[in-house]
Design an enzyme around this catalytic site. Structure first.
Site, PDB file in Angstrom:
ATOM      1  N   ASP A 192      -5.549  69.588 -14.115  1.00 42.43           N
ATOM      2  CA  ASP A 192      -5.643  70.079 -13.107  1.00 42.43           C
ATOM      3  C   ASP A 192      -6.840  69.867 -11.821  1.00 42.43           C
ATOM      4  O   ASP A 192      -6.516  69.785 -10.669  1.00 42.43           O
ATOM      5  CB  ASP A 192      -5.678  71.797 -13.083  1.00 42.43           C
ATOM      6  CG  ASP A 192      -4.371  72.413 -13.237  1.00 42.43           C
ATOM      7  OD1 ASP A 192      -3.357  72.041 -12.723  1.00 42.43           O
ATOM      8  OD2 ASP A 192      -4.048  73.284 -14.327  1.00 42.43           O
ATOM      9  N   TYR A 207      -1.354  79.468 -11.623  1.00 41.87           N
ATOM     10  CA  TYR A 207      -2.431  80.306 -12.445  1.00 41.87           C
ATOM     11  C   TYR A 207      -3.732  80.483 -11.543  1.00 41.87           C
ATOM     12  O   TYR A 207      -3.946  79.624 -10.789  1.00 41.87           O
ATOM     13  CB  TYR A 207      -2.665  79.078 -13.431  1.00 41.87           C
ATOM     14  CG  TYR A 207      -2.167  79.795 -14.780  1.00 41.87           C
ATOM     15  CD1 TYR A 207      -2.493  80.995 -15.538  1.00 41.87           C
ATOM     16  CD2 TYR A 207      -1.324  79.028 -15.512  1.00 41.87           C
ATOM     17  CE1 TYR A 207      -2.009  81.463 -16.688  1.00 41.87           C
ATOM     18  CE2 TYR A 207      -0.763  79.349 -16.849  1.00 41.87           C
ATOM     19  CZ  TYR A 207      -1.031  80.718 -17.282  1.00 41.87           C
ATOM     20  OH  TYR A 207      -0.354  81.142 -18.429  1.00 41.87           O
TER      21      TYR A 207
END
Lengths: 669, 669
Positions: free
Chosen positions: B330, B418
């Site tokens: 990420d 998230y």
């Protein structure tokens, strides 16, 4: 106390005891009930033919005889019906004529229901009065005075503490003894930083006299300078005086009016939680019947039937003559509850905390009180309960954040040098977090060394200051957790995360992990040393499933933890073998409460969790108890001198397919 | 923007940038500086013969070119001397003509100092603009519209997200692509609970067009009911509207006047701590020069030279066609800093928090702003810094308790579904605690299953609701921690607790443990998978000792942690091999910053921590970097649906014979 003032006192006590107008079968014995036990037992001893007339009785334990589960469940079905209350009984341990008796006392009919002589090894918790007298005995023992003179010490500045002596394989029946070690205050209150090494005074607690003495060597006493930890050391002739604490005073002003929780009798209610909180002179705080409200089912669902700190095992790793026996089982030897201390408002607990008192039994059977033994407070640590910022929907940004507040029940057990801050924390998510903070004072050994370079052989610890060795040691705290995950019959499921290798060409990937779950059939399947994180430990109710078919459960989530390093055949380890695994599961058995045994002082390890577990009983779909041991290896460092900052250990019980969905989705800020 | 308004804007920006009247060489690029970089680079491209005229430039990264350590140290020796400031440079990654260039730009003389073509594998962070356009492309692609029609879906309610595609052993030079997956809102904003499975749209980011399409199967879309997480769903025609939040309003009133910390420019000072806090569009928050005041030495002593979140590796364990490639890096693929979100006052942070903004670079080189990207607040969680109750001195009871307050620096990175709450917490004891809270939304796979009993084959996860499988996955967060424990040259010492068996009869004991310390010589000695708790991990300054001769050090104290379960030869693992160990130590090398590599999108794992470490360089008494990987195995449960409560991971850096004694002994309440 004159008879009339005594009457007034009793009258006041009765009023106080019933002031909450509500009785719960798990309520601890009220002061009046302790007095009643004293009367019943004293009268029983003096009238029973088993005892010699005028034999002195020492009360070592008085507590609630825990009602049987069926009677609790029956009461719970209609708690307003007082006839439904199980009979009120006390469990009592006394010493009479150098023998230990277990009594069950019925308070409703003022009788002793049973009297069992304890014939096995091990002794009950030492009373505070015994410790106080034993600690003073050296000062009446001429060889000890001579030793002090020889060292040029002012006896007025010497204080002594009794250490339990453990068991090291002796075959003969042992006397009930302690080894008294002494410290030299002279210029500090931090006695533990000023050991007078080389001297051991053996005291027989039953005879209450010195029965052994050894002055082996004169070793420098570490200096007092820099060891005091008090904020204000000046005195005005009436002891310590405090400065006006302005910042704390301000906090009182900021205190909110009413807390967001209620305490009715011993029942605490907060947000979606309800539980019973009791004090016990052995275990300290006992949490019972912890249940969480499920709006979907419109009912409270049970998580924990009973939970408490079962034992604290603190073996030191120093094998010198005055140290090898320091392998304490604090909760059983000194009394976890007996060693609780009154919590200081504003510092031990936040301004808006509510406090509860605890009552214990003195050696003579009268009651004693620890004021402010518990505090209960709502914690806002600035944490986020849940949040999400959604930027994936074109031309919109959605941000939802919910703050976290939790409820904390705090107790402090001060076991001589160490202070354990025990927090039971309840979260709206269903999580129960238990945190133990270790702070206070290290046990330090006096030494010739003034610099680490001088250390050429095993020193068993770290040089913390000139002449001060901080001894290596462990703390193992065993928690008794009688889980009732949505009902009594539960199973312990180990869910292993297993690597799967992809064979063939059907995937671009070569591996993944998946879960393989297995329910522990018997006790031997349920011994786990945690650490790798590759196995999830779940307690399920195998008789209930969520609507979509998952087993209803709660996970045990260990924090960073350690295991025992002593060898299996070492005597301390035989007695404290529960420290070998972090997790044990046993079928519920009312007599199995203390991981190191009921009579742990000088025990031989015959009545321990590890021994019970050897029976390898069935535990699948049974009423089971989880025993969780939290361990610390402590290699002292200079930051721990002369007083150590709080060091935390933690574990959690976390809902795992217990709810149909996130139970705090609708939480409001 | 017209030229005149642009000038006004620049003028305002200059005023703002210099408003703190202080420059620190670690200050992030100010908006004006970002604009200056844009001008310099644009002008360079258009004038350089290496580039075709009018080639479009995309800025993928613009950040401070970190000054060399000697120049920082020189500046630190007299920071008031502005001539001492190292030259102000920017590190820039651009894409021009489908090629990646690394530029160094000197802001003091408006020049491009160096221009390096990146010839290796891997691509820079994808820009937000690219993602936005790619996410919209399916809606202009007829086969996709046809697929929606076939399913009876209203295209207006469909949203799409671009997933990076990883690397699975392809030998040929790859195109820069993403795989777009889509969701059906229709009745919820919780898109991640409503996947439209079976469809993959491949988008080439350089060509910015659809280059591949597959509609494999129609799979039920989980229902929207019960998935929304917003407090108020009513609209008044202008989007969502909020209820008046009475309890939060009250908190504002309770807010204290002035915080107990200062922020001067980017330098934060609180109690005994001082550190620099900067924002970077790749790493997010960067803590620099964290130093703690030692009253004994009357100076600040360095602990951490630079610390930041280096990479976030999130491999999913679902091997189905639309899922196997979901092995996200990420921080490198989407930009950890780019994905920070503005913190909400009162909910993300307490009422008395102070906020800072962050500036990043848009694709066109202009600057963008994340307001409230950091908050800084003092936390009073009701904890005890240290305490002791002394009852061992006859006729006296001494109780001393100090409350704990800490300083928290908070950032939230929202990486699609998230949300990571990253807290750097500084404690008066010298402890630095890093906590990462994972919350937000799971990635859920649509499925035919409506009950767990129907699952007869590998489902790669847990059934969370009807038609909703929560996929098993991991999170591995690698922290870059350039420790400078009281100076630059440090060693990594592993202190093993070893059981010693007692031979002979000289002791009543049969065993104890002692410590055996060894400094890691080279990188291969320094790879550690934590867990057993039997080894202490200490970073020492081997050139300095405490007065009594202990090595000055800091301990790394891992929280509960996990390691990688993928096989070494699996492609995601080759790229994310830093997850194999929780601890790595490397000698400082300015080019080694990101554990998964600088160009991690579609990387082949050639520029990773694991690769650098293979050189097995010497690390003893060197300027070393600790890389700590915090791991989570996530087996989803129903409580995570439709949004998961915060789950925390933690580690600590704790002084270990760094101070001569407890540094908070004299703390006041």
């Amino acid at each position: 106390m004159s008879p009339s003032s005594s009457f007034l006192f009793l009258f006041l006590t009765i009023s106080l005891a019933s002031s909450h107008g509500f009785n719960h079968p798990f309520d601890p014995l009220a002061p009046l009930e302790i007095t009643q036990v004293q009367t019943i037992v004293t009268s029983y001893i003096s009238s029973s033919s088993s005892f010699t007339t005028n034999q002195k009785v020492h009360f070592h334990y008085v507590g609630l005889e825990e009602p049987d589960k069926p009677s609790i469940n029956s009461w719970l079905s209609s708690p307003s019906l007082s006839s439904n209350l199980p009979p009120r009984q006390a469990f009592v341990i006394i010493r009479v004529g150098q023998q230990t008796h277990e009594l069950k006392v019925d308070l409703s009919n003022n009788s002793v229901v049973s009297n069992m002589l304890h014939n096995g090894n091990g002794f009950p918790t030492i009373t505070s009065e015994e410790l106080e007298i034993a600690n003073a005995l050296p000062f009446e023992y001429p060889p000890f005075i001579a030793s002090m003179d020889k060292r040029g010490l002012n006896v007025e500045e010497v204080v002594c503490e009794s250490c339990t002596v453990g068991w090291f394989g002796e075959k003969e029946k042992s006397n009930r003894i302690v080894k008294v070690v002494c410290y030299y205050l002279n210029g500090t209150v931090n006695l533990f930083m000023r050991p007078i090494e080389g001297i051991i005074v053996v005291v027989d607690l039953d005879q209450m006299k010195v029965t052994g003495y050894n002055d082996r060597a004169i070793i420098p006493i570490p200096k007092a300078e820099g060891t005091d930890y008090r904020q204000v050391k000046e005195t005005d002739g009436e002891g310590e005086r405090r400065l006006f604490r302005s910042s704390l005073e301000e906090e009182i002003i900021m205190q909110q009016d009413e807390p967001n929780f209620s305490i009715e009798g011993h029942t605490v209610r907060w947000e979606n939680w309800e539980f019973h909180l009791a004090f016990d002179m052995r275990a300290g705080p006992i949490i019972s019947l912890a249940s969480i409200f499920d709006p979907e089912q419109d009912t409270y669902r049970r998580v924990l039937y009973r939970g408490f700190l079962s034992e604290i095992f603190v073996p030191y790793m120093d094998l010198t003559l005055e140290w090898y026996f320091r392998v304490f089982f604090d909760a059983g030897e000194y009394g976890g509850g007996l060693c609780t201390v009154p919590l200081q408002p504003l510092t031990d607990c936040p301004p808006d905390a509510k406090f509860m008192d605890g009552y214990f039994t003195n050696q003579d059977g009268s009651f004693g009180k620890t004021p402010n033994v518990f505090c209960v407070f709502e914690r806002d640590a600035g944490n986020v309960l849940w949040r999400h910022t959604e930027t994936g929907i074109p031309n919109r940004v959605i941000t939802e954040v919910r703050k976290e507040k939790t409820l904390v029940v705090r107790t402090v057990l001060t076991l001589s040098n160490y202070d354990y801050i025990v927090d039971w924390e309840f979260k709206k998510t269903g999580v129960i977090t238990v945190t133990v903070g270790a702070t206070g004072l290290l046990e330090v050994r006096g030494t010739e060394y003034t610099h680490a370079d001088q250390i050429k052989e095993e020193a068993y610890g770290t040089l913390l200051a000139e002449n001060s060795l901080g001894a290596n040691h462990d703390h193992f705290l065993s928690f008794y957790l009688d889980l009732d995950i949505d009902g009594e019959a539960n199973s312990f499921v180990k869910t292993k995360l297993e690597t799967k290798r992809v064979t063939g060409n059907w995937s671009e990937r070569k591996s993944y992990w998946t879960t393989v779950s297995e329910a522990a059939k018997t006790e031997s399947d349920a011994r786990v040393r945690v650490g790798s994180g590759d196995t999830q430990l779940v307690f399920v109710n195998p008789n209930k499933k969520t609507k979509i078919g998952n087993n209803i459960g709660y996970r045990l989530v260990p924090g960073s933890n350690v295991g025992q390093l002593l060898t299996d055949d070492d005597y301390p380890q035989i007695r404290g073998d529960f420290s070998k695994y972090n997790v044990w599961v046993t079928p519920f058995n009312k007599s199995e409460r203390y991981a190191g045994g009921l009579y742990v002082d000088q025990s031989h390890g015959e009545d321990t969790l590890a021994e019970w577990s050897k029976r390898d009983r069935e535990i699948e779909n049974k009423d089971i108890v989880l025993w969780y041991t939290m361990g610390f290896h402590h290699v002292p460092c200079q930051e721990d001198f002369p007083l150590m900052p709080t060091l935390n250990g933690v574990f959690e019980l976390r809902p795992y397919n217990f709810f149909e969905q996130n139970p705090v989705l609708n939480a409001k800020n």
